[in-house]
Design a protein around this motif. Structure first.
Motif, short mmCIF file in Angstrom:
data_model
loop_
_atom_site.label_atom_id
_atom_site.label_comp_id
_atom_site.label_asym_id
_atom_site.label_seq_id
_atom_site.Cartn_x
_atom_site.Cartn_y
_atom_site.Cartn_z
N LEU A 110 54.41 45.76 53.39
CA LEU A 110 53.55 46.08 54.54
C LEU A 110 53.41 44.86 55.42
CD1 LEU A 110 51.50 47.83 56.10
CD2 LEU A 110 49.78 47.22 54.39
N SER A 111 53.86 44.97 56.68
CA SER A 111 53.75 43.87 57.62
C SER A 111 53.82 44.42 59.04
CB SER A 111 54.87 42.85 57.38
OG SER A 111 54.68 41.70 58.16
N ARG A 112 52.74 44.25 59.76
CA ARG A 112 52.61 44.84 61.10
C ARG A 112 53.02 43.85 62.19
NH1 ARG A 112 47.49 45.35 60.90
NH2 ARG A 112 47.36 47.52 60.25
N VAL A 113 53.56 44.38 63.30
CA VAL A 113 53.74 43.60 64.52
C VAL A 113 52.60 43.98 65.47
CG1 VAL A 113 55.20 43.13 66.52
CG2 VAL A 113 56.24 43.47 64.26
N THR A 114 51.84 42.99 65.90
CA THR A 114 50.67 43.25 66.74
C THR A 114 50.98 42.95 68.20
OG1 THR A 114 49.20 42.64 64.91
CG2 THR A 114 48.24 42.69 67.11
N PRO A 115 50.91 43.96 69.07
CA PRO A 115 51.17 43.70 70.48
C PRO A 115 50.01 42.96 71.15
CG PRO A 115 50.52 45.98 70.17
CD PRO A 115 50.63 45.37 68.80
N MET A 116 50.27 42.38 72.30
CA MET A 116 49.24 41.69 73.07
C MET A 116 48.09 42.65 73.35
SD MET A 116 48.95 38.57 74.46
CE MET A 116 50.55 37.99 75.03
N GLY A 117 46.87 42.19 73.11
CA GLY A 117 45.69 43.00 73.41
C GLY A 117 45.16 43.80 72.24
N SER A 118 45.90 43.84 71.11
CA SER A 118 45.43 44.58 69.94
C SER A 118 44.51 43.70 69.10
CB SER A 118 46.61 45.04 69.08
OG SER A 118 46.15 45.62 67.88
N SER A 119 43.46 44.30 68.56
CA SER A 119 42.52 43.57 67.71
C SER A 119 42.97 43.51 66.26
CB SER A 119 41.13 44.22 67.78
OG SER A 119 41.19 45.55 67.29
N LEU A 120 44.02 44.27 65.91
CA LEU A 120 44.50 44.32 64.53
C LEU A 120 45.27 43.05 64.18
CD1 LEU A 120 45.77 48.01 64.47
CD2 LEU A 120 43.75 47.12 63.31
N LYS A 121 45.12 42.62 62.94
CA LYS A 121 45.85 41.45 62.48
C LYS A 121 47.31 41.82 62.24
CE LYS A 121 41.91 39.14 60.29
NZ LYS A 121 41.35 38.60 59.03
N GLY A 122 48.20 40.90 62.58
CA GLY A 122 49.61 41.15 62.37
C GLY A 122 50.44 40.00 62.89
N TRP A 123 51.73 40.22 63.03
CA TRP A 123 52.66 39.18 63.45
C TRP A 123 53.05 39.39 64.91
CZ3 TRP A 123 52.81 35.29 60.20
CH2 TRP A 123 52.48 35.53 58.85
N ASN A 124 53.47 38.30 65.55
CA ASN A 124 53.78 38.35 66.98
C ASN A 124 55.22 38.73 67.28
OD1 ASN A 124 51.16 37.61 67.58
ND2 ASN A 124 51.63 35.42 67.65
N SER A 125 56.04 38.86 66.24
CA SER A 125 57.43 39.26 66.45
C SER A 125 57.93 40.06 65.26
CB SER A 125 58.32 38.04 66.65
OG SER A 125 58.51 37.34 65.42
N PRO A 126 58.92 40.93 65.47
CA PRO A 126 59.50 41.67 64.35
C PRO A 126 60.14 40.74 63.32
CG PRO A 126 60.15 42.66 66.43
CD PRO A 126 59.47 41.36 66.77
N GLN A 127 60.69 39.63 63.77
CA GLN A 127 61.34 38.70 62.84
C GLN A 127 60.31 38.09 61.87
OE1 GLN A 127 61.89 38.83 66.13
NE2 GLN A 127 64.06 39.42 66.21
N GLN A 128 59.12 37.76 62.39
CA GLN A 128 58.08 37.24 61.51
C GLN A 128 57.63 38.31 60.52
OE1 GLN A 128 55.85 35.95 65.12
NE2 GLN A 128 55.16 34.25 63.81
N ALA A 129 57.49 39.53 61.00
CA ALA A 129 57.07 40.63 60.12
C ALA A 129 58.12 40.88 59.04
CB ALA A 129 56.83 41.89 60.94
N TRP A 130 59.40 40.84 59.43
CA TRP A 130 60.48 41.00 58.45
C TRP A 130 60.41 39.91 57.39
CZ3 TRP A 130 64.19 44.13 56.63
CH2 TRP A 130 65.24 43.58 55.90
N ALA A 131 60.17 38.67 57.83
CA ALA A 131 60.10 37.56 56.88
C ALA A 131 58.96 37.77 55.88
CB ALA A 131 59.90 36.25 57.63
N MET A 132 57.84 38.32 56.33
CA MET A 132 56.74 38.59 55.40
C MET A 132 57.14 39.66 54.38
SD MET A 132 53.86 38.32 53.99
CE MET A 132 52.87 37.19 54.96
N THR A 133 57.82 40.71 54.82
CA THR A 133 58.25 41.73 53.86
C THR A 133 59.23 41.15 52.85
OG1 THR A 133 60.10 42.56 55.21
CG2 THR A 133 57.94 43.60 55.53
N GLN A 134 59.99 40.15 53.26
CA GLN A 134 60.93 39.54 52.32
C GLN A 134 60.21 38.66 51.30
OE1 GLN A 134 64.07 40.94 52.41
NE2 GLN A 134 62.71 42.04 53.80
N ALA A 135 59.14 38.02 51.72
CA ALA A 135 58.30 37.30 50.76
C ALA A 135 57.72 38.29 49.74
CB ALA A 135 57.18 36.55 51.48
N GLN A 136 57.28 39.44 50.22
CA GLN A 136 56.75 40.47 49.32
C GLN A 136 57.84 40.97 48.37
OE1 GLN A 136 55.20 43.27 52.17
NE2 GLN A 136 53.33 42.08 52.54
#
Length: 359
Positions: free
Chosen positions: A67-93
């Motif tokens: 589970l790793s979200r990409v958060t767009p500008m203006g969203s209050s939800l926690k997440g990553w600023n790029s798909p590559q960062q989100a992918w890297a988190m899923t790989q850590a998992q």
């Protein structure tokens, strides 16, 4: 073993391990003690899931997420600023799951042979202390798939189920508390998923997205953790019409134990399960509603979502740990469910679904 086998179709194990920094190999009391003076998350010191408790509850097979979200500008939800960062988190998992395999705590289930071997071994062993828990790898929210080419890589390392959305906006589909249709990228992704016979999880989709998935997707579909909108009238739950559509697809719907999905009175981070008397039995109301529509118990199961960004503060008050899922046997018998029905809910429906679609 006296306890019935349980299959839990939704647990965020790697998120708890990597982002919450929980060592799930340890006893639950130790995990809670480590968090005693932490306040960064509302469920600190209130977790319910660890490997010893899963084994205590005879929960031998789980669907475990990345589970790793990409958060767009203006969203209050926690997440990553790029798909590559989100992918890297899923790989850590993913690497954490592999480490648990090396320790003998988990074993990855990728196909029918893996499934049947694991279930046979689990059921034939009187003491499961030293047997790994089987897990099927699922991606909750597809944001981290940088593009459709990443799907094959994920499938090759064992990913077998994907939900297109989670909470809020999504790169492939909007999710819970949003409205709107699927992104065009979702159709390309679903086409490739279908070729790989991957399971599509409709959980968290908008109503528009749900309709598009049911019309378009040619592979197996399930709802890993969903309750009933007739009882809790918000967009996160399934309408009767959606339940009918899922039954027609021979899907299974996993009942979840987040209090705000069980009782309309509950407000997360505000309400108290004990004061509102929210108990495990309330989930049976949701299951029974689906059974009345289906005419049988063939389409319900457990998808507890326990420790899915909440702990005992947002779980039924008569649940202290995930091992208490076994309490449903007594509750269901009291509600008139037969032994065969209880087996369906505890494990048979999920196993039948997998055996049918993986044959």
């Amino acid at each position: 073993m006296n306890k019935r086998l349980i299959v839990d179709a939704h647990l965020d194990l790697s998120m708890n391990a990597i982002e919450w920094n929980r060592d799930l190999t340890q006893p639950l009391d130790e995990i809670r003690q480590r968090e005693l003076f932490m306040s960064d998350k509302p469920d600190r010191g209130k977790g319910t899931v660890c490997f010893p408790e899963l084994k205590k509850g005879n929960i031998g097979l789980v669907v475990a997420t990345q589970l790793s979200r990409v958060t767009p500008m203006g969203s209050s939800l926690k997440g990553w600023n790029s798909p590559q960062q989100a992918w890297a988190m899923t790989q850590a998992q993913r690497v954490w799951y592999q480490e648990m395999e090396k320790m003998g705590e988990l074993c990855l289930i990728k196909n029918l042979e893996d499934l049947n071997n694991h279930i046979n071994n689990w059921n034939l062993t009187e003491d499961n202390t030293n047997i790994p828990i089987g897990y099927i790898l699922s991606l909750e929210g597809a944001d981290s798939l940088v593009n459709v080419d990443y799907l094959q890589e994920a499938y090759d390392y064992g990913l077998r189920a994907i939900g297109l959305s989670h909470f809020g906006p999504g790169r492939y589909a909007p999710g819970t508390k949003k409205t709107g249709a699927l992104d065009i990228k979702a159709f390309e992704l679903m086409t490739e998923m279908s070729k790989l016979n991957m399971i599509l999880d409709v959980t968290h989709l908008t109503d528009e997205g749900f309709d598009e998935v049911l019309d378009f997707y040619e592979g197996p579909i399930w709802a890993s953790h969903h309750n009933v909108r007739k009882i809790v009238p918000n967009q996160r739950q399934l309408t009767d019409e959606q339940i009918v559509q899922l039954i027609e697809k021979d899907a299974v719907i996993g009942g979840m134990l987040d209090c705000w999905a069980m009782d309309v009175r509950f407000i997360d981070t505000v309400s108290d399960p004990w004061q509102l008397d929210i108990k495990l039995e309330m989930l049976v109301d949701h299951w029974d509603h689906i059974c009345q529509i289906a005419g049988n118990t063939n389409h319900i199961g457990i998808g507890s979502d326990l420790d899915g960004i909440f702990g005992t503060e947002q779980s039924p008050w008569d649940l202290e740990s995930i091992a208490d899922l076994q309490k449903f046997e007594f509750i269901l018998k009291n509600r008139g469910f037969k032994d065969s029905d209880i087996d369906n809910i505890f494990h048979n429906n999920w196993l039948r679904f997998l055996r049918k679609n993986w044959k």
